[in-house]
Design a protein around this motif. Structure first.
Motif, PDB file in Angstrom:
ATOM      1  N   TRP A  24       1.811 -20.975 -92.902  1.00  0.00           N
ATOM      2  CA  TRP A  24       2.922 -20.151 -93.382  1.00  0.00           C
ATOM      3  C   TRP A  24       3.385 -20.660 -94.742  1.00  0.00           C
ATOM      4  CZ3 TRP A  24       7.530 -22.796 -94.136  1.00  0.00           C
ATOM      5  CH2 TRP A  24       7.663 -24.018 -93.477  1.00  0.00           C
ATOM      6  N   ARG A  25       4.033 -19.774 -95.494  1.00  0.00           N
ATOM      7  CA  ARG A  25       4.453 -20.063 -96.856  1.00  0.00           C
ATOM      8  C   ARG A  25       5.938 -20.396 -96.918  1.00  0.00           C
ATOM      9  NH1 ARG A  25       0.673 -17.045-100.402  1.00  0.00           N
ATOM     10  NH2 ARG A  25      -0.695 -15.830 -99.050  1.00  0.00           N
ATOM     11  N   SER A  26       6.252 -21.440 -97.630  1.00  0.00           N
ATOM     12  CA  SER A  26       7.657 -21.773 -97.867  1.00  0.00           C
ATOM     13  C   SER A  26       8.218 -20.857 -98.958  1.00  0.00           C
ATOM     14  CB  SER A  26       7.782 -23.233 -98.317  1.00  0.00           C
ATOM     15  OG  SER A  26       9.098 -23.543 -98.692  1.00  0.00           O
ATOM     16  N   GLY A  27       9.480 -20.460 -98.805  1.00  0.00           N
ATOM     17  CA  GLY A  27      10.147 -19.672 -99.842  1.00  0.00           C
ATOM     18  C   GLY A  27       9.636 -18.269 -99.988  1.00  0.00           C
ATOM     19  N   ASN A  28       9.130 -17.676 -98.880  1.00  0.00           N
ATOM     20  CA  ASN A  28       8.565 -16.331 -98.969  1.00  0.00           C
ATOM     21  C   ASN A  28       9.148 -15.434 -97.889  1.00  0.00           C
ATOM     22  OD1 ASN A  28       6.688 -14.643-100.387  1.00  0.00           O
ATOM     23  ND2 ASN A  28       5.439 -14.610 -98.545  1.00  0.00           N
ATOM     24  N   ASP A  29      10.463 -15.505 -97.738  1.00  0.00           N
ATOM     25  CA  ASP A  29      11.145 -14.777 -96.674  1.00  0.00           C
ATOM     26  C   ASP A  29      11.320 -13.314 -97.043  1.00  0.00           C
ATOM     27  OD1 ASP A  29      12.764 -13.841 -94.659  1.00  0.00           O
ATOM     28  OD2 ASP A  29      14.042 -15.623 -94.612  1.00  0.00           O
ATOM     29  N   GLY A  30      10.638 -12.452 -96.315  1.00  0.00           N
ATOM     30  CA  GLY A  30      10.708 -11.021 -96.611  1.00  0.00           C
ATOM     31  C   GLY A  30      12.042 -10.393 -96.281  1.00  0.00           C
ATOM     32  N   ALA A  31      12.896 -11.119 -95.532  1.00  0.00           N
ATOM     33  CA  ALA A  31      14.198 -10.561 -95.149  1.00  0.00           C
ATOM     34  C   ALA A  31      15.279 -10.802 -96.193  1.00  0.00           C
ATOM     35  CB  ALA A  31      14.643 -11.154 -93.810  1.00  0.00           C
ATOM     36  N   VAL A  32      14.961 -11.530 -97.257  1.00  0.00           N
ATOM     37  CA  VAL A  32      15.952 -11.807 -98.287  1.00  0.00           C
ATOM     38  C   VAL A  32      16.306 -10.523 -99.030  1.00  0.00           C
ATOM     39  CG1 VAL A  32      16.369 -13.017-100.447  1.00  0.00           C
ATOM     40  CG2 VAL A  32      15.226 -14.200 -98.581  1.00  0.00           C
ATOM     41  N   THR A  33      17.606 -10.307 -99.263  1.00  0.00           N
ATOM     42  CA  THR A  33      18.063  -9.125 -99.984  1.00  0.00           C
ATOM     43  C   THR A  33      19.000  -9.563-101.095  1.00  0.00           C
ATOM     44  OG1 THR A  33      20.059  -8.752 -98.656  1.00  0.00           O
ATOM     45  CG2 THR A  33      17.980  -7.862 -97.796  1.00  0.00           C
ATOM     46  N   SER A  34      19.543  -8.587-101.824  1.00  0.00           N
ATOM     47  CA  SER A  34      20.455  -8.907-102.913  1.00  0.00           C
ATOM     48  C   SER A  34      21.797  -9.425-102.409  1.00  0.00           C
ATOM     49  CB  SER A  34      20.679  -7.659-103.790  1.00  0.00           C
ATOM     50  OG  SER A  34      21.175  -6.577-102.999  1.00  0.00           O
ATOM     51  N   ASN A  35      22.118  -9.132-101.160  1.00  0.00           N
ATOM     52  CA  ASN A  35      23.346  -9.638-100.550  1.00  0.00           C
ATOM     53  C   ASN A  35      23.067 -11.025 -99.979  1.00  0.00           C
ATOM     54  OD1 ASN A  35      25.488 -10.275 -98.765  1.00  0.00           O
ATOM     55  ND2 ASN A  35      25.928  -8.111 -98.435  1.00  0.00           N
ATOM     56  N   GLU A  36      23.713 -12.050-100.515  1.00  0.00           N
ATOM     57  CA  GLU A  36      23.384 -13.417-100.144  1.00  0.00           C
ATOM     58  C   GLU A  36      23.670 -13.736 -98.681  1.00  0.00           C
ATOM     59  OE1 GLU A  36      25.791 -16.116-102.448  1.00  0.00           O
ATOM     60  OE2 GLU A  36      27.584 -14.885-102.204  1.00  0.00           O
ATOM     61  N   PHE A  37      24.508 -12.931 -98.018  1.00  0.00           N
ATOM     62  CA  PHE A  37      24.849 -13.199 -96.633  1.00  0.00           C
ATOM     63  C   PHE A  37      23.919 -12.503 -95.642  1.00  0.00           C
ATOM     64  CE2 PHE A  37      27.525 -12.143 -92.818  1.00  0.00           C
ATOM     65  CZ  PHE A  37      27.582 -13.436 -92.312  1.00  0.00           C
ATOM     66  N   ASP A  38      23.141 -11.522 -96.088  1.00  0.00           N
ATOM     67  CA  ASP A  38      22.334 -10.719 -95.175  1.00  0.00           C
ATOM     68  C   ASP A  38      21.389 -11.554 -94.325  1.00  0.00           C
ATOM     69  OD1 ASP A  38      23.524  -8.367 -95.820  1.00  0.00           O
ATOM     70  OD2 ASP A  38      21.899  -7.589 -97.070  1.00  0.00           O
ATOM     71  N   ARG A  39      20.700 -12.519 -94.956  1.00  0.00           N
ATOM     72  CA  ARG A  39      19.728 -13.317 -94.197  1.00  0.00           C
ATOM     73  C   ARG A  39      20.422 -14.187 -93.159  1.00  0.00           C
ATOM     74  NH1 ARG A  39      16.920 -14.507 -91.133  1.00  0.00           N
ATOM     75  NH2 ARG A  39      14.785 -15.287 -91.142  1.00  0.00           N
ATOM     76  N   THR A  40      21.578 -14.739 -93.507  1.00  0.00           N
ATOM     77  CA  THR A  40      22.341 -15.524 -92.534  1.00  0.00           C
ATOM     78  C   THR A  40      22.792 -14.645 -91.381  1.00  0.00           C
ATOM     79  OG1 THR A  40      23.116 -17.004 -94.290  1.00  0.00           O
ATOM     80  CG2 THR A  40      24.345 -17.029 -92.226  1.00  0.00           C
ATOM     81  N   ARG A  41      23.232 -13.421 -91.699  1.00  0.00           N
ATOM     82  CA  ARG A  41      23.687 -12.500 -90.658  1.00  0.00           C
ATOM     83  C   ARG A  41      22.579 -12.207 -89.648  1.00  0.00           C
ATOM     84  NH1 ARG A  41      25.021  -8.576 -93.577  1.00  0.00           N
ATOM     85  NH2 ARG A  41      27.303  -8.711 -93.613  1.00  0.00           N
ATOM     86  N   ILE A  42      21.356 -12.050 -90.126  1.00  0.00           N
ATOM     87  CA  ILE A  42      20.235 -11.764 -89.233  1.00  0.00           C
ATOM     88  C   ILE A  42      20.112 -12.842 -88.164  1.00  0.00           C
ATOM     89  CG2 ILE A  42      17.716 -11.677 -89.099  1.00  0.00           C
ATOM     90  CD1 ILE A  42      17.748 -10.213 -91.781  1.00  0.00           C
ATOM     91  N   ASP A  43      20.194 -14.117 -88.566  1.00  0.00           N
ATOM     92  CA  ASP A  43      20.067 -15.197 -87.598  1.00  0.00           C
ATOM     93  C   ASP A  43      21.315 -15.336 -86.731  1.00  0.00           C
ATOM     94  OD1 ASP A  43      17.539 -15.734 -88.423  1.00  0.00           O
ATOM     95  OD2 ASP A  43      17.998 -17.584 -89.486  1.00  0.00           O
ATOM     96  N   LEU A  44      22.478 -15.159 -87.323  1.00  0.00           N
ATOM     97  CA  LEU A  44      23.715 -15.265 -86.554  1.00  0.00           C
ATOM     98  C   LEU A  44      23.757 -14.229 -85.428  1.00  0.00           C
ATOM     99  CD1 LEU A  44      26.416 -15.837 -89.326  1.00  0.00           C
ATOM    100  CD2 LEU A  44      25.959 -17.361 -87.400  1.00  0.00           C
ATOM    101  N   VAL A  45      23.378 -13.004 -85.737  1.00  0.00           N
ATOM    102  CA  VAL A  45      23.488 -11.914 -84.774  1.00  0.00           C
ATOM    103  C   VAL A  45      22.227 -11.766 -83.931  1.00  0.00           C
ATOM    104  CG1 VAL A  45      23.810  -9.423 -84.510  1.00  0.00           C
ATOM    105  CG2 VAL A  45      25.101 -10.676 -86.251  1.00  0.00           C
ATOM    106  N   GLY A  46      21.065 -11.817 -84.574  1.00  0.00           N
ATOM    107  CA  GLY A  46      19.811 -11.499 -83.903  1.00  0.00           C
ATOM    108  C   GLY A  46      19.506 -12.386 -82.709  1.00  0.00           C
ATOM    109  N   PHE A  47      19.597 -13.694 -82.900  1.00  0.00           N
ATOM    110  CA  PHE A  47      19.297 -14.612 -81.804  1.00  0.00           C
ATOM    111  C   PHE A  47      20.269 -14.427 -80.642  1.00  0.00           C
ATOM    112  CE2 PHE A  47      17.186 -17.184 -85.184  1.00  0.00           C
ATOM    113  CZ  PHE A  47      15.956 -17.329 -84.570  1.00  0.00           C
ATOM    114  N   GLU A  48      21.567 -14.390 -80.951  1.00  0.00           N
ATOM    115  CA  GLU A  48      22.565 -14.300 -79.892  1.00  0.00           C
ATOM    116  C   GLU A  48      22.420 -13.011 -79.100  1.00  0.00           C
ATOM    117  OE1 GLU A  48      25.742 -13.783 -77.363  1.00  0.00           O
ATOM    118  OE2 GLU A  48      25.326 -12.369 -79.004  1.00  0.00           O
ATOM    119  N   GLN A  49      22.229 -11.920 -79.796  1.00  0.00           N
ATOM    120  CA  GLN A  49      22.131 -10.625 -79.121  1.00  0.00           C
ATOM    121  C   GLN A  49      20.907 -10.586 -78.209  1.00  0.00           C
ATOM    122  OE1 GLN A  49      21.698  -7.236 -81.766  1.00  0.00           O
ATOM    123  NE2 GLN A  49      22.939  -5.945 -80.428  1.00  0.00           N
TER     124      GLN A  49
END
Length: 337
Positions: free
Chosen positions: A218-243
């Protein structure tokens, strides 16, 4: 033994070329491998890359969608295109290591019809030119080949990293399809649909094989979920795992709480650390702190290992990072290689 390499992709033509090239160079196996690619309406050279490999003799089932339907729907779509007994879910920016198919063939010769398999992985720089050292939380933690029995033991054993990193997962297609068909999945389109489906696919009779062999790169620094909103990627992990884990395991299940502890002290911790290092805005912290407390306030390790990063001054974090990189990490790297 038939296995489908299920690859959802979007605008990753160069990386997809390297993945397919790694497939071509697999030797020493007799697996019947079906390459299945669901293209989320890419606008780059994805179709040309696939045509090149098809003309060179690689058998590929390729579906280019007329519009981008999002990662989660595309993840489900690619499995519907498959026809093999097992699906190896695979990120289009990852690669197969040499001998991967041969090792999987050997595994299935010894274990008849497990529900799934978890596989070790190697980390690389973004261009794959060099290995990187990382405490490897996205592959199995078992030092030897290990069989797990029953849903709770499986989830506890492979952890959030074993279910969140798609290229480490091989799943029986029948079990996956039954899970998708048994429950509405739309509310879990949060970037981690595979976690919900995998957890739904497990029951007390399920068996899961964990192998430490590093068959994926796997590649470091190649996260396809990164968006222009700096919080979006954090939100994915905060919500996705718990749900996903909460709605399948039950929030009174000890395995749920142990899994959430791992999420809080690795994934959320890394988000907070990266945000500090990059100098994230006040807006980021105004979103990240309340949401993280909402989901993890009952976990003591969240307060001691993760939340502290949010309140430590950035210059102190940068100093600790420098000291870690120049001492402890360098020593670990020398040992690991």
């Amino acid at each position: 033994m038939r296995i489908s390499l299920c690859i959802p992709t979007y605008n990753r033509a160069p990386q997809l070329w390297e993945l397919l090239n790694s497939v071509v160079h697999q030797t020493g196996h007799a697996l019947a491998v079906e390459i299945v690619i669901s293209d989320n309406a890419s606008t780059d050279d994805t179709t040309a890359v696939i045509n090149d490999f098809t003309q060179a003799g690689l058998s590929i089932i390729y579906k280019r969608l007329p519009e981008n339907i999002g990662f989660d729907r595309n993840m489900l779509k690619v499995v519907t295109l498959a026809s093999s007994d097992y699906c190896w879910l695979f990120g289009s920016d990852d690669i197969l290591e040499d001998g991967a198919f041969a090792r999987i063939e050997q595994l299935f010769a010894h274990h008849k019809e497990p529900t799934g398999v978890s596989i070790g992985s190697n980390g690389y720089s973004t261009d794959l030119s060099s290995r990187i050292y990382l405490n490897d939380h996205i592959s199995t933690d078992f030092p030897t080949e290990t069989m797990l029995h029953g849903r709770d033991n499986i989830v506890a054993g492979i952890g959030p990293w074993g279910m969140g990193y798609i290229s480490s997962i091989i799943i029986r297609r029948q079990a996956w399809n039954a899970a998708v068909e048994s429950s509405p999945v739309e509310q879990y389109f949060n970037g981690y649909i595979q976690i919900y489906v995998l957890a739904r696919a497990l029951d007390d009779q399920s068996t899961w094989i964990c192998i430490p062999d590093r068959l994926v790169g796997w590649r470091s620094g190649n996260d396809g979920a990164v968006t222009s909103n700096e919080f979006d990627r954090t939100r994915i992990d905060l919500v996705g795992f718990e749900q996903a884990f909460g709605d399948t395991l039950g929030r009174d299940n000890p395995v749920y709480w142990e899994t959430m502890r791992k999420v809080a002290t690795f994934y959320i911790k890394m988000h907070f650390l990266n945000a500090k290092i990059s100098g994230a805005s006040l807006r980021y912290w105004k979103q990240a702190i309340p949401m993280s407390i909402r989901y993890y306030w009952k976990i003591p390790a969240f307060w001691t290992n993760t939340f502290t990063i949010a309140i430590i001054p950035r210059h102190a974090i940068l100093l600790m990072r420098f000291l870690y990189r120049s001492t402890i990490k360098d020593a670990h790297k020398k040992i690991s290689f």
